[in-house]
Design an enzyme around this catalytic site. Structure first.
Site, PDB file in Angstrom:
ATOM      1  N   ILE A 465       1.952  -8.237  14.975  1.00  0.00           N
ATOM      2  CA  ILE A 465       0.625  -9.020  15.482  1.00  0.00           C
ATOM      3  C   ILE A 465       1.235 -10.338  15.062  1.00  0.00           C
ATOM      4  O   ILE A 465       0.177 -11.402  14.953  1.00  0.00           O
ATOM      5  CB  ILE A 465      -0.593  -9.189  14.893  1.00  0.00           C
ATOM      6  N   ARG A 584       6.397  -5.166  -4.924  1.00  0.00           N
ATOM      7  CA  ARG A 584       7.115  -5.098  -4.425  1.00  0.00           C
ATOM      8  C   ARG A 584       7.185  -6.441  -2.978  1.00  0.00           C
ATOM      9  O   ARG A 584       6.921  -5.243  -2.580  1.00  0.00           O
ATOM     10  CB  ARG A 584       8.499  -4.098  -4.550  1.00  0.00           C
ATOM     11  N   GLU A 660      -4.227 -10.706   3.337  1.00  0.00           N
ATOM     12  CA  GLU A 660      -5.133 -11.010   3.481  1.00  0.00           C
ATOM     13  C   GLU A 660      -5.589 -11.701   2.200  1.00  0.00           C
ATOM     14  O   GLU A 660      -6.421 -12.649   2.119  1.00  0.00           O
ATOM     15  CB  GLU A 660      -6.296 -10.078   3.824  1.00  0.00           C
TER      16      GLU A 660
END
Ligand SMILES: Cc1cc2nc3c(=O)[nH]c(=O)nc-3n(C[C@H](O)[C@H](O)[C@H](O)COP(=O)(O)OP(=O)(O)OC[C@H]3O[C@@H](n4cnc5c(N)ncnc54)[C@H](O)[C@@H]3O)c2cc1C
Ligand code: SF4
Lengths: 717, 331
Positions: A465, A584, A660
């Site tokens: 997206i 990582r 997020e």
């Protein structure tokens, strides 16, 4: 690049594979894809927050040029009322099934015509009469309809004796914090094209997970999922707003069924604002008690959010209270308040972002009352195991984030007294916050084909997206196969590629990578005859340990410096630094883009964003980009982000999601900096200038203002 | 799609004739406001007469040191013009504080003066609005009016005028020049925008069908310093919450001349004449500046949700005048 280099794609910064296509306009988004025989749908939406459609008079519209017809609740195809979303049944999917208007912006009709212009003109000529009914938009934590939120994400915290601990505390902070309804504002408006071939439904759709959209469509139409094919090759942003099956997708499938033509619906910006879901309003009460030496004894976090009675939804504001600090008593209470609102949906860092604003502001208030440095207060209260579940953390590099951030930001030199720094008329302040965000993995499938020409085709139902998923997964596959990334071709954004989690919950990359890594393992064991293509397919459902016995979280520390003009209330962020522990890092360039973008969104939340509704109709009063302010370039300062070395032991490759975490934490860091600058707490977002403005004596505060034009606060003026 | 005729006028007279012959015709400048309003159905012209190619652009120095800015000069060109920047810095700053670079490249001076309010209800056809539909009511008074007027509003409309440029023009006593089929004329900016009263749909004193040809700025003494400051909800690309255009001429420590105009507070740029009188002939001490700012807002009647604008406007006036006075001492 050496052709025989076989390892090390993960960890290297590489630009997006499709970047060139995007900047030249060659990449096609849903509404750009040409299609023979295409017709266009235009939504007509309700302007009241509650009521019933009495009549849809299409007589004029039907006679207009190019119009094929009008769908409304009387003639629309019937949908399966049991269809739902992630949380269960979802009434907001059941468009045009009855006359009830459950919120302002609800689609009440769809006009279909040969061209978008004709559809729009006819939609304007449609006469819809609604009987308005009294609506309730009075959001309040203690609203009579308030009820405990679903515990589908886990139980409430209730450890220790909160009241007893609070009674024994030297300092208790109890404050209420509020965050507004917000809109995702992805650059690409929602769009879909649908067509039927017999009883097979085909669609191009702007979404965050083609597979889950195909599942919802299959449920709505009561057909096998295999008969629904959804493609979403390029998606121009989602932030959670394209996580569900959108109204444009459902209506396009209905119109195509009805008119027997491929139907495209490309929403207008105003429709995206009023008809697609938003981040809900929250009201939060945080109670924190501490000993005089800065040891926390009690953390209470009550949070309420608005939702629609049409569907369950969880805005998990209280999660970080279960993770960030050690305290003998921790209690969380999450409350849902059903109102006649647009149904909410996850918006980047759902729960954690508004929740962290409240919790991390309150922690800063505790530091203020105790007169201790807020960094020291946080470091003093780090838990050794997860404070509520008692489980060990799989990895927790939060202290490293805080220390590294403090060092780079120059925190040690800070005078912690508020209003202690001035530059001409401006008050300068700094603040910080920490954040955590739940990490994990969901089932997905991946197939890898070793082609006869020595290349590999990797197919996974991932969505890109705009995050760079395509590029990151190519690197993951290359390393898993032990080949150069140039030999890997990735196919994503297609529901026919098999079951897959979407781009959401910060779990897309981990879920898809896991499936790809397992498929590569299997393929490598089966490579034999190079003259035939070989395919290995893996479904990770059975491989995932959902009870790993450890808490899996990502962490961050965010530092902010603001300049406040007390005479005008203008707040400008001058510096923003985030340090992240996210496992990582697959591609530092793209990862940095994700967390910097997240911080900018957090800044925008702190200072600008707010959906304003008309008190009479409940209709959005600022549903466009001139009225709904997101941070402009001039608002975005020097933003720095970096990652501390980290490895997630619960992931086969050490990865965690990072989409997020960048958004959480930023608003509290800025609000704390505004307090440090002005001495006044900002407990309601956004920190609008009218909330900051102070009476200022002329002369005193205009001293040294000769260079006023150069102050950062008037930059761009 | 609503159809309309489009024509490009080469001469002023052609433009006047084209508009006079069609009651629903409109002049088209950069289209940055008109076309938006057409899209949402507020404006429904049957004919657009494009005036951007008329020979009305450019900035000219008038005898006496004033400037004449042609009506089709773009906002960008007007802001960048060296004489505008030198003589009327507040005007250049006001122009640059408006919209975005792309919009300023399209927008014309004439169109800027006539842009419509940004009151959300004005553009929402589903709601009452006296400005859009006279007599239908005002949705803002009991609705969202956080950024509406605190001065000069009426029970019929509480909207503000959105132009930054016009605020600076008001401070400089600009005059609007026009042509109509009955001949040409001039209207001082102070009388160009009509008081709201009970007809908020009637916004200007421009005769019907008239074409704005230029804005004229009378000359000012070289010692007049000016500044425009705009407060808004983000650092750029937002309309003013409150803005101030101020000019100050201090000689021997005494204010010879002062001009104060405010934006974002009323249905038109609000010239604060009585406040200017407080300062004229006085020393610009902090107390005097504050008294002047108090006077400027003495008639304010805030609505339930926009009281903050009164304090903001006072603070801003005092701050801008303070900056100008301090610069005076230094320079
Ligand atoms: C997103 C956005 C943000 C903006 N932000 C700001 C801001 O911060 N500050 C600000 O001041 N403005 C702002 N604007 C408004 C902008 O300044 C105006 O839209 C612009 O100045 C209008 O000029 P135009 O030439 O495009 O006018 P048009 O849209 O072409 O016309 C506007 C009106 O003027 C009439 N007209 C045009 N020329 C003449 C003439 N010569 N004689 C008679 N009538 C004429 C037209 O018929 C029409 O009614 C913003 C606009 C947008 C879209
Ligand atoms: S304030 Fe003026 S423009 Fe706004 S709704 Fe009322 S009448 Fe209309």
């Amino acid at each position: 690049m050496s052709p025989d280099r076989t390892v090390g794609a993960v960890g290297a910064s590489r630009p997006r594979i499709e970047g060139g296509l995007k900047v030249t306009g060659a990449a096609r988004y849903t509404a750009d894809v040409p299609m023979p025989g295409l017709v266009h749908g235009q939504l007509v939406t309700a302007t009241t927050s509650r009521g019933r459609v009495r009549d849809v008079d299409a007589s004029t519209a039907l006679g207009m040029p190019g119009v094929l017809g009008v769908l409304d609740h009387r003639n629309a195809p019937r949908l399966n009322p049991k269809a739902g979303n992630y949380f269960g049944p979802d009434g907001s999917l059941l468009l045009l099934q009855d006359e009830v208007v459950p919120y302002a912006g609800w689609p009440v009709a769809l006009v279909v015509a040969e061209t978008p212009e004709q559809a729009r003109a006819a939609a304007a000529a449609l006469r819809v009469t609604c009987d308005a009914e009294p609506h309730d938009l009075d959001f309040d934590m203690d609203h009579p309809a308030a009820r405990p939120a679903s515990t589908a994400f886990g139980p409430e915290a209730d450890t220790g004796d909160l009241e007893a601990e609070l009674a024994a505390c030297a300092v208790v902070v109890e404050e209420r914090y509020r965050t507004p309804e917000e809109s995702h504002c992805a650059m690409e408006p929602h769009a879909s094209t649908a067509w039927w071939e017999g009883d097979h439904l085909h669609a191009l759709d702007a979404n965050q997970g083609a597979f889950s959209v195909s599942e919802v469509l299959a449920a709505l139409w009561s057909i096998d999922r295999e008969r629904v094919h959804v493609r979403s090759e390029h998606v121009g942003g989602g932030f959670g707003g394209k996580g569900v099956c959108g109204p444009q997708m459902i209506l396009a499938s209905m119109a195509s069924k009805r008119f027997g033509r491929p139907v495209r619906i490309a929403m207008t910006r105003a429709q995206v604002f009023e008809t697609t879901s938003s981040r809900p309003r929250t009201e939060q009460l945080v109670t924190i008690g501490a000993d005089a030496d800065g040891r926390l004894r009690a953390v209470g976090h009550r949070a309420a959010y608005a939702l629609s009675p049409l569907a369950e939804y969880i805005e998990a504001c209280t999660e970080q209270a279960k993770v960030l600090y050690a305290a003998p008593a921790i209690r969380t209470r999450l409350t849902a308040v059903p109102l006649d609102v647009l149904p909410p949906a996850s918006m980047r860092g759902p729960g954690a972002t508004p929740g962290s604003f409240a919790l991390e502001s309150a922690i800063d208030e505790v530091a203020e009352r105790l007169d201790v440095d807020p960094v020291r207060l946080r470091l003093r209260n780090q838990p050794s195991v997860a404070p509520v579940s008692g489980l060990p953390f799989s990895t927790r590099r939060l202290v490293s984030c805080v220390q590294e951030g403090a060092r780079r930001f120059g925190w040690a030199a800070r005078d912690r007294r508020p209003r202690s720094r001035r530059e001409g008329p401006l008050l300068i302040g700094t603040g910080m916050a920490t954040a955590s965000f739940s990490a994990g993995v969901f089932p997905s499938t991946a197939s890898i084909t070793a082609e006869v020409d020595g290349t590999f085709t990797v197919s996974v139902g991932a969505s890109d997206i705009g995050t760079g998923a395509r590029t990151a997964l190519t690197a993951v596959a290359a390393d898993a196969l032990g080949v150069d990334a140039g030999r890997v071709r990735l196919r994503i954004g297609d529901s026919d590629l098999g079951m897959a989690w979407g781009a959401g919950g910060s779990r897309g990359t981990t879920s898809w990578s896991f499936a790809i890594t397992e498929a590569a393992k299997e393929l490598r064991g089966r490579l034999g005859d190079p003259a035939r293509p070989v395919t290995a397919t893996v479904d990770t459902s059975a491989l995932i340990d959902f009870q790993p016995g450890r808490e899996r979280q990502t962490f961050s520390a965010v530092f902010a410096e603001v300049a406040v003009d007390p005479a005008t209330g203008e707040v400008r962020v001058r510096r923003l630094l985030g340090v992240f522990a996210v496992g990582r890092v697959i591609n530092p360039l793209l990862a940095r883009g994700q967390v910097v973008g997240g911080m900018v969104m957090g800044l925008s939340m702190a200072l600008h964003e707010e959906s304003v509704r008309d008190p009479r109709t409940g209709r959005l009063a600022n549903g466009d980009f001139a009225g709904y302010h997101i941070a402009a370039h001039a608002d975005v300062p020097d933003v720095e982000a970096d990652f501390v070395p980290d490895y997630e032991p619960l992931d086969p490759s050490g990865f965690n999601g990072l989409g997020e975490i960048g958004t959480a934490g930023t608003a509290a860091a800025i609000a704390n900096a505004v307090w440090h600058a002005t001495g006044t707490r900002q407990r309601t977002l956004p920190i609008r200038l009218d909330r900051v403005l102070e009476p200022v004596a002329a002369g005193k505060d205009t001293e040294g203002a000769t260079e006023g034009a150069d102050h950062a606060v008037t930059r761009g003026a | 799609m609503r159809e309309f005729a489009y024509q490009r006028a080469a001469r002023v007279h052609d433009a006047l004739l084209a508009v006079a012959g069609d009651r629903n015709a409109r002049y088209l400048g950069g289209g940055t406001n008109l076309v938006d309003l057409m899209k949402c159905g507020v404006e429904r012209p049957t004919r657009l007469v494009d005036v951007r190619r008329l020979p009305l652009d450019g900035v000219h120095v008038a005898p006496g040191g004033g400037l004449v800015i042609g009506a089709t000069t773009t906002n960008s060109d007007a802001a960048a013009h060296p004489e505008v920047r030198r003589r009327f810095p507040a005007l250049s700053q006001a122009l640059l504080a408006g919209a975005s670079g792309q919009l300023r490249n399209m927008a014309t001076v004439g169109g800027n003066l006539l842009q419509r309010t940004r009151c959300g209800y004005f553009a929402d056809l589903s709601r009452p609005c006296n400005k859009r539909l006279p007599g239908s009511g005002c949705a803002a008074i009991a609705g969202v009016h956080h950024n509406h007027a605190v001065l000069g509003h009426s029970a019929h409309c509480v909207a503000t005028h959105p132009s930054d440029m016009a605020v600076a023009l008001a401070a400089f006593d600009a005059v609007v020049r026009y042509q109509s089929l009955d001949g040409g004329g001039e209207i001082p900016l102070s009388r160009f925008y009509l008081p709201v009263g009970d007809r908020p749909d009637l916004e200007t004193a421009l005769p019907p069908g008239a074409l704005i040809t230029a804005v004229a700025l009378p000359g000012v003494p070289g010692s007049l310093r000016s500044r425009y400051r705009k407060v808004r909800e983000r650092a750029s690309y937002a309309f003013a919450t409150v803005s101030v255009a101020a000019a100050l001429d201090v000689r021997d420590g005494v204010v010879r001349d002062v001009r104060i105009a405010m934006g974002g507070v009323a249905s038109r740029p609000w010239r604060a004449g009585s406040a200017e009188a407080v300062l004229r002939g006085a020393r610009p001490t902090p107390d005097r500046l504050r008294a002047c700012a108090e006077e400027a807002l003495s008639g304010a009647e805030p609505l339930p949700d926009n009281g903050y604008k009164v304090l903001l406007a006072k603070n801003l006036i005092a701050a801008v005048l303070g900056e100008l006075a301090a610069a005076e001492e230094v320079g």
